[in-house]
Design a protein around this motif. Structure first.
Motif, PDB file in Angstrom:
ATOM      1  N   UNK A  36      80.908  16.004  62.658  1.00 37.40           N
ATOM      2  CA  UNK A  36      81.047  15.505  61.296  1.00 37.40           C
ATOM      3  C   UNK A  36      81.885  14.239  61.162  1.00 37.40           C
ATOM      4  N   UNK A  37      82.720  13.919  62.099  1.00 38.66           N
ATOM      5  CA  UNK A  37      83.595  12.761  61.963  1.00 38.66           C
ATOM      6  C   UNK A  37      83.391  11.693  63.034  1.00 38.66           C
ATOM      7  N   UNK A  48      75.556  13.390  55.070  1.00 42.78           N
ATOM      8  CA  UNK A  48      75.730  12.043  55.619  1.00 42.78           C
ATOM      9  C   UNK A  48      74.425  11.253  55.531  1.00 42.78           C
ATOM     10  N   UNK A  49      73.297  11.918  55.707  1.00 40.77           N
ATOM     11  CA  UNK A  49      71.994  11.252  55.550  1.00 40.77           C
ATOM     12  C   UNK A  49      71.845  10.742  54.117  1.00 40.77           C
ATOM     13  N   UNK A  50      72.271  11.546  53.157  1.00 39.35           N
ATOM     14  CA  UNK A  50      72.215  11.126  51.753  1.00 39.35           C
ATOM     15  C   UNK A  50      73.076   9.890  51.544  1.00 39.35           C
ATOM     16  N   UNK A  51      74.284   9.911  52.069  1.00 35.25           N
ATOM     17  CA  UNK A  51      75.181   8.772  51.937  1.00 35.25           C
ATOM     18  C   UNK A  51      74.619   7.512  52.571  1.00 35.25           C
ATOM     19  N   UNK A  52      74.052   7.637  53.768  1.00 36.62           N
ATOM     20  CA  UNK A  52      73.477   6.479  54.455  1.00 36.62           C
ATOM     21  C   UNK A  52      72.266   5.942  53.699  1.00 36.62           C
ATOM     22  N   UNK A  53      71.454   6.824  53.162  1.00 38.16           N
ATOM     23  CA  UNK A  53      70.256   6.395  52.434  1.00 38.16           C
ATOM     24  C   UNK A  53      70.633   5.617  51.173  1.00 38.16           C
ATOM     25  N   UNK A  54      71.587   6.125  50.416  1.00 38.03           N
ATOM     26  CA  UNK A  54      72.002   5.415  49.204  1.00 38.03           C
ATOM     27  C   UNK A  54      72.785   4.147  49.523  1.00 38.03           C
ATOM     28  N   UNK A  65      85.768   7.267  52.791  1.00 38.13           N
ATOM     29  CA  UNK A  65      85.474   6.342  53.892  1.00 38.13           C
ATOM     30  C   UNK A  65      85.475   7.004  55.264  1.00 38.13           C
ATOM     31  N   UNK A  66      85.421   8.337  55.329  1.00 35.77           N
ATOM     32  CA  UNK A  66      85.287   9.019  56.614  1.00 35.77           C
ATOM     33  C   UNK A  66      83.803   9.303  56.851  1.00 35.77           C
ATOM     34  N   UNK A  67      83.315  10.345  56.259  1.00 36.16           N
ATOM     35  CA  UNK A  67      81.901  10.673  56.261  1.00 36.16           C
ATOM     36  C   UNK A  67      81.553  11.157  54.866  1.00 36.16           C
TER      37      UNK A  67
END
Length: 99
Positions: A36-37, A48-54, A65-67
């Motif tokens: 996770x980190x 994390x996939x959601x965060x990267x996609x947006x 700002x970690x994950x």
């Protein structure tokens, strides 16, 4: 198995959502990040996939700002609750659609 479900939506346009889905689909099959980190650039996990996609359309859901964690998604100014489902102590289900 759950007594409560919360569905979040991100404040975006239809065009932005199409780009986000495309980016998310491109991440399918990447190695899963069990730590996770560490190694978050080459691996991903569910939120994390959601965060990267947006992030690909300029929407930052990663507040610490970690994950991108579930907590990040819940406290983000970019998200809102669109659906809430719960089961009370009598087993009665309550569903709320929030627009």
């Amino acid at each position: 198995p759950f007594n409560e479900v919360i569905v979040l939506r991100v404040k975006t346009t239809e065009e932005e959502r199409t780009k986000v889905v495309s980016k998310a689909m491109s991440l399918v099959g990447d190695p899963y990040n069990y730590s996770f980190f560490f190694n978050t650039k080459e691996t991903s996990y569910c939120t994390d996939i959601i965060g990267k996609a947006y992030s690909s359309i300029g929407v930052d859901l990663n507040k610490d700002k970690l994950t991108t964690s579930v907590y990040d998604l819940l406290i983000s100014d970019e998200t809102y609750i669109s659906y809430y489902w719960c089961k009370d102590n009598n087993g009665i289900m309550h569903i709320y659609y929030l627009v």
